[in-house]
Design a protein around this motif. Sequence first.
Motif, short mmCIF file in Angstrom:
data_model
loop_
_atom_site.label_atom_id
_atom_site.label_comp_id
_atom_site.label_asym_id
_atom_site.label_seq_id
_atom_site.Cartn_x
_atom_site.Cartn_y
_atom_site.Cartn_z
N LYS A 11 0.83 -1.21 0.00
CA LYS A 11 0.00 0.00 0.00
C LYS A 11 0.87 1.26 0.00
O LYS A 11 0.52 2.25 -0.64
CB LYS A 11 -0.92 0.00 1.21
CG LYS A 11 -2.02 -1.02 1.12
CD LYS A 11 -2.92 -0.96 2.33
CE LYS A 11 -3.97 -2.04 2.27
NZ LYS A 11 -4.85 -2.02 3.44
N GLY A 12 1.96 1.24 0.71
CA GLY A 12 2.87 2.38 0.72
C GLY A 12 3.51 2.62 -0.63
O GLY A 12 3.65 3.76 -1.07
N PHE A 13 3.87 1.54 -1.32
CA PHE A 13 4.47 1.66 -2.65
C PHE A 13 3.45 2.23 -3.63
O PHE A 13 3.77 3.11 -4.44
CB PHE A 13 4.97 0.29 -3.12
CG PHE A 13 5.64 0.34 -4.46
CD1 PHE A 13 6.88 0.96 -4.61
CD2 PHE A 13 5.05 -0.23 -5.57
CE1 PHE A 13 7.49 1.01 -5.84
CE2 PHE A 13 5.66 -0.19 -6.81
CZ PHE A 13 6.88 0.43 -6.94
N ILE A 14 2.20 1.78 -3.54
CA ILE A 14 1.15 2.30 -4.41
C ILE A 14 0.89 3.78 -4.10
O ILE A 14 0.69 4.59 -5.00
CB ILE A 14 -0.13 1.45 -4.26
CG1 ILE A 14 0.11 0.06 -4.85
CG2 ILE A 14 -1.33 2.12 -4.93
CD1 ILE A 14 -0.98 -0.93 -4.55
N ALA A 15 0.93 4.14 -2.82
CA ALA A 15 0.74 5.53 -2.44
C ALA A 15 1.86 6.41 -3.00
O ALA A 15 1.61 7.52 -3.48
CB ALA A 15 0.69 5.65 -0.91
N LEU A 16 3.10 5.91 -2.96
CA LEU A 16 4.22 6.68 -3.52
C LEU A 16 4.07 6.85 -5.03
O LEU A 16 4.36 7.93 -5.57
CB LEU A 16 5.55 5.98 -3.21
CG LEU A 16 6.05 6.13 -1.78
CD1 LEU A 16 7.30 5.28 -1.57
CD2 LEU A 16 6.34 7.57 -1.46
N LEU A 17 3.63 5.80 -5.73
CA LEU A 17 3.39 5.91 -7.17
C LEU A 17 2.30 6.93 -7.46
O LEU A 17 2.42 7.73 -8.39
CB LEU A 17 3.02 4.55 -7.75
CG LEU A 17 4.15 3.53 -7.87
CD1 LEU A 17 3.60 2.20 -8.39
CD2 LEU A 17 5.23 4.04 -8.78
N PHE A 18 1.23 6.90 -6.68
CA PHE A 18 0.14 7.85 -6.87
C PHE A 18 0.60 9.28 -6.61
O PHE A 18 0.30 10.19 -7.39
CB PHE A 18 -1.02 7.48 -5.94
CG PHE A 18 -2.20 8.39 -6.09
CD1 PHE A 18 -3.02 8.32 -7.20
CD2 PHE A 18 -2.50 9.32 -5.11
CE1 PHE A 18 -4.12 9.16 -7.34
CE2 PHE A 18 -3.58 10.17 -5.25
CZ PHE A 18 -4.39 10.09 -6.36
N ILE A 19 1.35 9.50 -5.53
CA ILE A 19 1.87 10.83 -5.23
C ILE A 19 2.80 11.30 -6.34
O ILE A 19 2.77 12.46 -6.75
CB ILE A 19 2.60 10.82 -3.86
CG1 ILE A 19 1.58 10.62 -2.74
CG2 ILE A 19 3.38 12.10 -3.64
CD1 ILE A 19 2.20 10.33 -1.39
N GLY A 20 3.63 10.41 -6.86
CA GLY A 20 4.52 10.76 -7.97
C GLY A 20 3.76 11.14 -9.23
O GLY A 20 4.11 12.11 -9.91
N VAL A 22 0.61 12.26 -9.44
CA VAL A 22 -0.08 13.53 -9.21
C VAL A 22 0.89 14.70 -9.30
O VAL A 22 0.59 15.73 -9.91
CB VAL A 22 -0.82 13.50 -7.86
CG1 VAL A 22 -1.29 14.89 -7.46
CG2 VAL A 22 -1.97 12.53 -7.89
N THR A 23 2.07 14.54 -8.73
CA THR A 23 3.07 15.60 -8.78
C THR A 23 3.52 15.85 -10.21
O THR A 23 3.65 17.01 -10.63
CB THR A 23 4.29 15.21 -7.91
OG1 THR A 23 3.84 14.95 -6.58
CG2 THR A 23 5.32 16.32 -7.89
N TYR A 24 3.72 14.80 -10.97
CA TYR A 24 4.13 14.95 -12.37
C TYR A 24 3.08 15.74 -13.16
O TYR A 24 3.41 16.70 -13.86
CB TYR A 24 4.35 13.57 -13.00
CG TYR A 24 4.58 13.65 -14.49
CD1 TYR A 24 5.82 14.04 -14.99
CD2 TYR A 24 3.57 13.34 -15.39
CE1 TYR A 24 6.03 14.13 -16.36
CE2 TYR A 24 3.77 13.42 -16.75
CZ TYR A 24 5.01 13.81 -17.23
OH TYR A 24 5.22 13.90 -18.58
N PHE A 25 1.82 15.33 -13.06
CA PHE A 25 0.78 16.01 -13.82
C PHE A 25 0.53 17.43 -13.31
O PHE A 25 0.19 18.31 -14.09
CB PHE A 25 -0.51 15.20 -13.82
CG PHE A 25 -0.44 14.02 -14.74
CD1 PHE A 25 -0.33 14.21 -16.11
CD2 PHE A 25 -0.46 12.74 -14.25
CE1 PHE A 25 -0.23 13.13 -16.98
CE2 PHE A 25 -0.38 11.66 -15.10
CZ PHE A 25 -0.27 11.85 -16.47
N LEU A 26 0.72 17.65 -12.04
CA LEU A 26 0.58 19.00 -11.50
C LEU A 26 1.61 19.93 -12.11
O LEU A 26 1.30 21.05 -12.53
CB LEU A 26 0.71 18.99 -9.98
CG LEU A 26 0.55 20.33 -9.27
CD1 LEU A 26 -0.88 20.83 -9.42
CD2 LEU A 26 0.90 20.19 -7.81
#
Length: 74
Positions: A11-20, A22-26
């Motif tokens: 779950k932590g790895f998936i959260a890091l991928l999601f944060i990455g 979102v940051t990229y698209f932002l």
Amino acid sequence: MAKSSFWMTDKGFIALLFIGAVTYFLFMEHRQHVYQWLPYVIIGLCPLMHIFMHRNHGSHSEPGENHKHSGTGT
């Protein structure tokens, strides 16, 4: 038994991928919105950096030891 960190779980790895993602698209798609808030973010980080970087201020010497400042002066 030691508990492992949340970021080391699936779950932590998936959260890091999601944060990455979102940051990229932002930064890629909404760059103008990020840049308009950048000065406020920098000014807002100054007090936080001051608080956290001076957390152990004054603990550089042993108790009872005279603390002498280096530099010009007396």
